[in-house]
Design a protein around this motif. Structure first.
Motif, PDB file in Angstrom:
ATOM      1  N   GLU A   1       2.258  -9.965  -7.826  1.00 24.30           N
ATOM      2  CA  GLU A   1       1.567  -9.072  -8.749  1.00 24.30           C
ATOM      3  C   GLU A   1       0.060  -9.083  -8.466  1.00 24.30           C
ATOM      4  O   GLU A   1      -0.597  -8.047  -8.538  1.00 24.30           O
TER       5      GLU A   1
ATOM      6  N   GLU B   1       4.110   1.513  -1.061  1.00 21.75           N
ATOM      7  CA  GLU B   1       5.079   1.700  -2.134  1.00 21.75           C
ATOM      8  C   GLU B   1       4.540   1.469  -3.531  1.00 21.75           C
ATOM      9  O   GLU B   1       5.090   1.974  -4.496  1.00 21.75           O
ATOM     10  N   HIS B   2       3.523   0.648  -3.672  1.00 17.68           N
ATOM     11  CA  HIS B   2       3.131   0.268  -5.024  1.00 17.68           C
ATOM     12  C   HIS B   2       1.715   0.636  -5.402  1.00 17.68           C
ATOM     13  O   HIS B   2       1.343   0.502  -6.557  1.00 17.68           O
ATOM     14  N   VAL B   3       0.896   1.025  -4.428  1.00 13.23           N
ATOM     15  CA  VAL B   3      -0.505   1.244  -4.756  1.00 13.23           C
ATOM     16  C   VAL B   3      -0.810   2.740  -4.749  1.00 13.23           C
ATOM     17  O   VAL B   3      -0.643   3.408  -3.725  1.00 13.23           O
TER      18      VAL B   3
ATOM     19  N   ALA C   1       7.435 -18.042 -14.601  1.00 13.56           N
ATOM     20  CA  ALA C   1       8.812 -17.530 -14.622  1.00 13.56           C
ATOM     21  C   ALA C   1       9.098 -16.761 -15.902  1.00 13.56           C
ATOM     22  O   ALA C   1       8.548 -17.053 -16.952  1.00 13.56           O
TER      23      ALA C   1
ATOM     24  N   LEU D   1       0.834  -1.212   0.000  1.00 14.21           N
ATOM     25  CA  LEU D   1       0.000   0.000   0.000  1.00 14.21           C
ATOM     26  C   LEU D   1       0.863   1.254   0.000  1.00 14.21           C
ATOM     27  O   LEU D   1       0.535   2.261  -0.632  1.00 14.21           O
TER      28      LEU D   1
ATOM     29  N   PRO E   1      -2.639 -11.951 -13.265  1.00  9.06           N
ATOM     30  CA  PRO E   1      -2.782 -11.780 -14.720  1.00  9.06           C
ATOM     31  C   PRO E   1      -3.008 -13.113 -15.447  1.00  9.06           C
ATOM     32  O   PRO E   1      -3.762 -13.158 -16.416  1.00  9.06           O
ATOM     33  N   GLY E   2      -2.365 -14.175 -14.973  1.00  9.99           N
ATOM     34  CA  GLY E   2      -2.545 -15.471 -15.615  1.00  9.99           C
ATOM     35  C   GLY E   2      -3.966 -15.998 -15.452  1.00  9.99           C
ATOM     36  O   GLY E   2      -4.603 -16.415 -16.424  1.00  9.99           O
TER      37      GLY E   2
END
Lengths: 325, 325, 325, 325
Positions: free
Chosen positions: D274, D27-29, D250, D25, D133-134
């Motif tokens: 992710e 650093e990335h959001v 990978a 939260l 994502p997968g």
């Protein structure tokens, strides 16, 4: 992650690449707002502007000069790259310039000199592969010694079909230039020589095959424009302890119609969508602090120097030495 | 498949390769019987002979001349290849000669001439890859137009560690020579030029990187002797309609110790075990009819011509043209 | 490998499987000669016989009794398997009987008893997977402790489209029976329970999903008859130290038409061509010494016992215990 | 993408998962600010708070009630999930509750009822795979008919080693619950029955093997806690026209030490990094608008209902029907 005031971005050039950048800045990149756009096609500019609530600038130069534009994305035709980047430098604005940084070594040298005179990094060159998660992991593995000292690199860069405006020189300057930037970035070594050839001696000379020297490391680069099956970028680094390579980036295996495997990306936008977004996000963050990220003007200049050597080699049929930086 | 009288085979040279051939002929190849062996190391010859019920010949020449030997396998050191093959031709016996066919272009030309004088094919050169199931499928795909017209070929040929006797010239003449044979076989086109270089300028110059021209097709060849991780041979053909490549030949995926994937072959004997057996089986069948199979003397000569050009290129630093056939 | 007199083989049943066996015996298997064939379709028998220089036997029983036939391949319809195998046992001839060994547990028990009475192994059941190079490596890895003690096995067995005569019971007895044979062979453990179900409750009930118990090991088996995309057989063994699985057996990677990967085998004959040849070669060698190889009558009986339990489970909707041997 | 005021988030529970959320939260959001944290370990709470400039709340209830907290993340032990989620509902605050939503069907039913009474969606259950994502591509392929109508699903869910507190029931309720949520999400069909078994009949009963019925679709689920080699999650959907599966995620292939392939993720945090970030980003965006995203309270309740049925099946040894929603 809380945000301060958004960065007000102007985008020059609304072709496929520029329009994609506008969309990405509006929908996927935090902290940015596209406030102005420009394109020689005023109708197109109007449409794109309307879609994101930006205004249309009457000229590229006007957009750069606009006091309400904090930072600029240059995605207009190649010959405008260096002049517009110089204009940004003159106003002290951070600029993300699509590759190549210029159409001649003289131009890119001028940008390097101008930025130096400005006293701080303002230029980011759009070598988006530096932000691709796969390339980043590859670089980390190589520089971290995962395969020992690098010895060889094999690059493959294939397109399904050539752009109608593709030229023999452009294969080097517009396509292979990605590898010419990535190779030093991956290995930490400057290019010292290049030899480029093609099995075709006339017309659009592609595919092209380059052997690139980076001091004690040798690299091969295949650039193909017409493999039909899709867009395919590969990279393998062979070192003294093993080898490491990018895996095809597909997330699914599909078995249908007698075949089993992956769906190949159609083009570079699909293949590098994540890289473009990460690049823009990093640039917006850096530009918000008045700076730059990713490939520098010096990197862009260097790639142009090597590309020029490659074009000379393709024409002369001989290896061309590249003085290290 | 019923059998007539077995072919009585003599094997000269009982190093790793020769001993493997004796074993394969005795255990896996139908219709053959190893009746005589020879090696400069008489003790070793005695052991191998005893293991398969053969007799020890006092000399290589004696073995070739022996009336009870129908056909000969030459697996002794390189410099003996051409002389022994000539001896076989003189007695009209089918011969499977390990590659290279000779240590100089003059020697291999002499073999070609002698076979021509004999009036029929008696010589098979041991380019076993032509019998590898993967290479056979690859060739069928390429020549069958599965990827359109071939345009580029990428070959990789890696060894875990160099043989103690490895030399810079031998990298071309003993290792790369496999690719120099396979490229024309795969594409149906003769080599017309070659350029070989290495990132190392002294000592054992490896890895080596060759760009090989076959008329309108360009090929890259990497030969590495010291990648540590194993023996790894790859080949991809890019055509006007797509690309096709050899898959790693492992039959199992193993997940252990934080990694998932295949076990890499340790050396060429493991990787090409099936090819060697198929080669011997085809040769025994052909020799039983008094003839030859696989790579011909002309093919062996041609590979030597191209290898010599490659060695010259490595030394001069320039592309060397190869007159077609 | 020198040969004695060839084994004179008679083949009963010349459908797809039988004709394939005749061809393989004639062209790929050393030491065998097909001397007699029989099929209810006399015209077909004549054609096949002519193609390999064999004679046509007037009846299956006559072929088995023929003094000039050393050994027999039974590839006629399932209901004839046990009777013809018993006939072979009565004459003391080695017999390779296609799976299943019989259509009921009573039948296969009778074969086991008859062979026991004969005092030596004469029966080989055509579970060809035991000769597939991939399965052999997998078994070697598992029994060699490469992944520790086996805990789970996952099997997948897919066909492109159902045979017109396919039945719900046949999915177990004719298709899944391969897995029911392979599971104990792979793990060294007998089946102790089975539960089979299908998402379809009427018509041809497929796909089928089995959970098979082998003491402390649990296995899943999917058998599908109509996946459209091809014939696909997979097997993974999970152990206390890791996991190991068969890789898709393709030798080439093909990139075409927007996809990259392998071509899937069309059917079991293509997928297991190598296994069938190896099976025949091993059988010919064993039969030449008056014996048998591969899956025994007991193995064939056992697979039928487990298949019967599976059919019962599918019908009752409950797990069915299988008394160990 | 410009931002309004950041969402002020409170995080309860600062174990591995909660601490990871705080970090992500911060650093990335985009658009979020962690303003308050709580943990029973006050020292740990102090450290985490200091690292991101948040304050430490004296109690979980106090944090939820804090007027300066806009939205809450619940990452404390399972038994606190439902009570704290109910507290959030009572104050009308959006809540992201780690799975499972509760430790009993009664609890999760209570949450569903409370949210219904609140009149709008406020609850998001932390089934992060829905943001991987997968999995997203897999679902799009399946629901888009890429493989026809789904017929079978195979799930694998492996952990390197069990958590010290792992229990037999927890294998279903804490691990398999991910698949029990994903299966209906992937296929659009509710679970109608489940059967769970284990090869181990005492101690920690794992691995577990479930057969899950979703109307006309059958699914297998393997959950293993101690495969040693890493964390490995797989999913394949077989349909009437083909099959589609997740590829190992990978990005690199590594050849070293005699093996070639991928490095397996060490644990779920690495594998789904992710997904966690995307989940948090989507939740922050939704919570900023006063709403929810991802798995709903109803989804969380449903997964708990099915898990309870699975636990019953494991204990009784029989299939347990699940009344559709």
């Amino acid at each position: 992650m809380s945000q301060a005031e958004p960065l007000r971005v102007g985008v020059v050039g609304l072709g496929a690449m520029g329009a994609e950048h506008v969309l990405a800045l509006s929908e996927h990149v935090p902290g940015a707002q596209v406030v102005a756009v420009h394109d020689v096609d005023a109708h197109r500019a109007g449409e794109v502007a309307a879609s994101v609530g930006a205004r249309v600038a009457g000229s590229a130069e006007g957009l750069v000069a606009d006091a309400d534009v904090d930072a600029v994305v240059v995605a207009s035709p190649d010959r405008t790259h260096a002049p517009l980047t110089l204009a940004c430098l003159a106003t002290g604005k951070p600029v993300l310039c699509e590759k190549p940084l210029g159409v001649s070594v003289a131009e890119t040298a001028q940008v390097v000199a101008a930025e130096e005179a400005a006293g701080r990094r303002l230029v980011t060159v759009g070598f988006m592969r530096r932000f691709d998660p796969g390339y980043l992991e590859l670089r980390e593995a190589v520089l971290g010694g995962r395969v020992g000292e690098p010895v060889l690199v094999h690059c493959v860069h294939r397109n399904a079909s050539p752009h109608p405006d593709a030229t023999t020189e452009g294969v080097v300057g517009n396509s292979m230039v990605h590898e010419l930037d990535i190779l030093p970035w991956l290995t930490g070594l400057p290019v010292t020589g290049i030899e480029v050839r093609s099995p075709r001696s006339e017309g659009l000379r592609e595919p092209q095959l380059a052997v690139v020297e980076l001091g004690r490391v040798l690299a091969t680069v295949e650039v193909s424009l017409s493999v039909r099956y899709g867009y395919d970028v590969r990279c393998e680094v062979v070192g003294t302890e093993g080898a490491v390579s990018l895996r095809p980036p597909a997330r699914l295996d599909v078995a249908r119609d007698g075949r089993a495997g992956v769906v190949v990306a159609a083009d570079f936008r699909e293949r590098f969508a994540e890289a473009y977004r990460a690049e823009l996000a990093a640039w917006v963050a850096a530009a918000g602090r008045g700076g730059a990220t990713g490939a520098s003007a010096e990197d862009g200049h260097r790639a142009t120097v090597v590309a020029a050597a490659g074009i000379e080699s393709l024409s002369s049929g001989r290896r061309v030495a590249v003085p290290p930086g």
